[in-house]
Design a protein around this motif. Structure first.
Motif, PDB file in Angstrom:
ATOM      1  N   LEU A 109       0.834  -1.191   0.107  1.00 35.51           N
ATOM      2  CA  LEU A 109      -0.195   0.121  -0.012  1.00 35.51           C
ATOM      3  C   LEU A 109       0.963   1.236  -0.087  1.00 35.51           C
ATOM      4  O   LEU A 109       0.443   2.420  -0.353  1.00 35.51           O
ATOM      5  CB  LEU A 109      -0.928  -0.118   1.282  1.00 35.51           C
ATOM      6  N   GLU A 110       2.188   1.457   0.467  1.00 37.99           N
ATOM      7  CA  GLU A 110       2.800   2.401   0.718  1.00 37.99           C
ATOM      8  C   GLU A 110       3.178   2.756  -0.978  1.00 37.99           C
ATOM      9  O   GLU A 110       3.191   3.903  -1.383  1.00 37.99           O
ATOM     10  CB  GLU A 110       4.186   2.130   1.316  1.00 37.99           C
ATOM     11  N   GLU A 111       3.327   1.806  -1.837  1.00 42.18           N
ATOM     12  CA  GLU A 111       3.624   2.377  -3.221  1.00 42.18           C
ATOM     13  C   GLU A 111       2.450   2.600  -3.970  1.00 42.18           C
ATOM     14  O   GLU A 111       2.343   3.532  -4.947  1.00 42.18           O
ATOM     15  CB  GLU A 111       4.248   1.159  -3.742  1.00 42.18           C
ATOM     16  N   LEU A 112       1.316   1.992  -3.462  1.00 37.49           N
ATOM     17  CA  LEU A 112       0.224   2.554  -3.943  1.00 37.49           C
ATOM     18  C   LEU A 112      -0.396   4.019  -3.758  1.00 37.49           C
ATOM     19  O   LEU A 112      -0.737   4.787  -4.401  1.00 37.49           O
ATOM     20  CB  LEU A 112      -1.373   1.708  -3.398  1.00 37.49           C
ATOM     21  N   GLU A 113       0.158   4.218  -2.357  1.00 38.94           N
ATOM     22  CA  GLU A 113      -0.152   5.699  -1.884  1.00 38.94           C
ATOM     23  C   GLU A 113       0.730   6.424  -2.770  1.00 38.94           C
ATOM     24  O   GLU A 113       0.366   7.747  -3.249  1.00 38.94           O
ATOM     25  CB  GLU A 113       0.324   5.764  -0.346  1.00 38.94           C
ATOM     26  N   LYS A 114       2.131   6.281  -3.165  1.00 39.91           N
ATOM     27  CA  LYS A 114       3.020   7.071  -3.749  1.00 39.91           C
ATOM     28  C   LYS A 114       2.429   7.305  -5.299  1.00 39.91           C
ATOM     29  O   LYS A 114       2.436   8.435  -5.897  1.00 39.91           O
ATOM     30  CB  LYS A 114       4.239   6.562  -4.014  1.00 39.91           C
ATOM     31  N   ALA A 115       1.675   6.303  -5.992  1.00 35.98           N
ATOM     32  CA  ALA A 115       1.225   6.264  -7.414  1.00 35.98           C
ATOM     33  C   ALA A 115      -0.050   7.387  -7.191  1.00 35.98           C
ATOM     34  O   ALA A 115      -0.262   8.096  -8.153  1.00 35.98           O
ATOM     35  CB  ALA A 115       0.876   4.843  -7.500  1.00 35.98           C
ATOM     36  N   ILE A 116      -0.930   7.110  -6.214  1.00 37.72           N
ATOM     37  CA  ILE A 116      -1.912   7.968  -6.228  1.00 37.72           C
ATOM     38  C   ILE A 116      -1.551   9.374  -5.842  1.00 37.72           C
ATOM     39  O   ILE A 116      -2.237  10.322  -6.516  1.00 37.72           O
ATOM     40  CB  ILE A 116      -2.974   7.576  -4.972  1.00 37.72           C
ATOM     41  N   ARG A 117      -0.534   9.702  -5.183  1.00 39.50           N
ATOM     42  CA  ARG A 117      -0.113  10.977  -4.991  1.00 39.50           C
ATOM     43  C   ARG A 117       0.306  11.543  -6.083  1.00 39.50           C
ATOM     44  O   ARG A 117       0.325  12.769  -6.733  1.00 39.50           O
ATOM     45  CB  ARG A 117       0.854  11.038  -3.941  1.00 39.50           C
ATOM     46  N   ALA A 118       1.235  10.659  -7.009  1.00 40.75           N
ATOM     47  CA  ALA A 118       1.629  11.015  -8.426  1.00 40.75           C
ATOM     48  C   ALA A 118       0.634  11.691  -9.360  1.00 40.75           C
ATOM     49  O   ALA A 118       0.733  12.472  -9.926  1.00 40.75           O
ATOM     50  CB  ALA A 118       2.581   9.914  -8.800  1.00 40.75           C
ATOM     51  N   VAL A 119      -0.448  10.715  -9.249  1.00 41.21           N
ATOM     52  CA  VAL A 119      -1.383  10.931 -10.619  1.00 41.21           C
ATOM     53  C   VAL A 119      -2.272  12.351  -9.786  1.00 41.21           C
ATOM     54  O   VAL A 119      -2.837  12.793 -10.640  1.00 41.21           O
ATOM     55  CB  VAL A 119      -2.372   9.721 -10.562  1.00 41.21           C
ATOM     56  N   GLU A 120      -2.309  12.420  -8.633  1.00 44.67           N
ATOM     57  CA  GLU A 120      -3.019  13.515  -8.239  1.00 44.67           C
ATOM     58  C   GLU A 120      -2.164  14.847  -8.983  1.00 44.67           C
ATOM     59  O   GLU A 120      -3.146  15.962  -9.119  1.00 44.67           O
ATOM     60  CB  GLU A 120      -3.196  13.732  -6.825  1.00 44.67           C
ATOM     61  N   LYS A 121      -0.965  14.792  -9.038  1.00 44.04           N
ATOM     62  CA  LYS A 121      -0.116  15.879  -9.441  1.00 44.04           C
ATOM     63  C   LYS A 121      -0.101  15.585 -11.109  1.00 44.04           C
ATOM     64  O   LYS A 121       0.873  16.255 -11.644  1.00 44.04           O
ATOM     65  CB  LYS A 121       1.134  15.949  -9.099  1.00 44.04           C
TER      66      LYS A 121
END
Length: 149
Positions: A109-121
């Motif tokens: 989930l840590e990597e999924l969180e990074k991915a979501i934060r990336a696509v938010e930007k």
């Protein structure tokens, strides 16, 4: 990004992702979840979420088909492939289908969180273990204009 939808066939993982969204991304409304690709595509076409997190292996319609269908209908939709299937072919289809990210489930989930934060930007995110492969695929360019299914 205000809304999300999850398409994942494993119920325990759907429940975990629901809790993950509630605690990590309380500002993103989870519009729904399903374990069936056919139902998932219907719901996404109806609800038009900003973000879809989708597995590849699903009953009825697989995640790569969902990626291509949704990107055709809603080009600005963000789609993250969250799967354990990281073969060259699946990565290639996802990259050529304009996936916004590809996360190996074993990364957690840590990597999924990074991915979501990336696509938010408006950035893309690919798990480190497939990143070099993504770069090679992009250099090759798409060999066909339609998905191979």
């Amino acid at each position: 990004m205000k809304t999300a939808y999850i398409i994942e066939d494993e119920e325990i993982l759907r429940n975990l992702l629901s809790t993950f969204f509630a605690t990590t991304f309380p500002d993103i409304e989870l519009l729904g979840m399903t374990g069936d690709g056919g139902e998932g595509i219907e719901q996404c076409l109806e609800l038009a979420p900003d973000l879809v997190i989708v597995d590849i292996q699903l009953p009825e319609v697989n995640g790569l088909e969902i990626l291509h269908l949704l990107k055709r209908k809603y080009p600005k939709i963000k789609i993250l492939i969250f799967t354990g299937k990281t073969s060259h072919q699946t990565v290639k289809i996802a990259v050529n289908g304009n996936a916004d990210g590809f996360i190996n489930k074993i990364s957690g989930l840590e990597e999924l969180e990074k991915a979501i934060r990336a696509v938010e930007k408006d950035e893309q995110f690919f798990s480190p273990e497939i990143y070099d492969e993504v770069v090679r695929i992009r250099k090759e360019g798409p060999k066909r204009s339609r998905p191979p299914f």
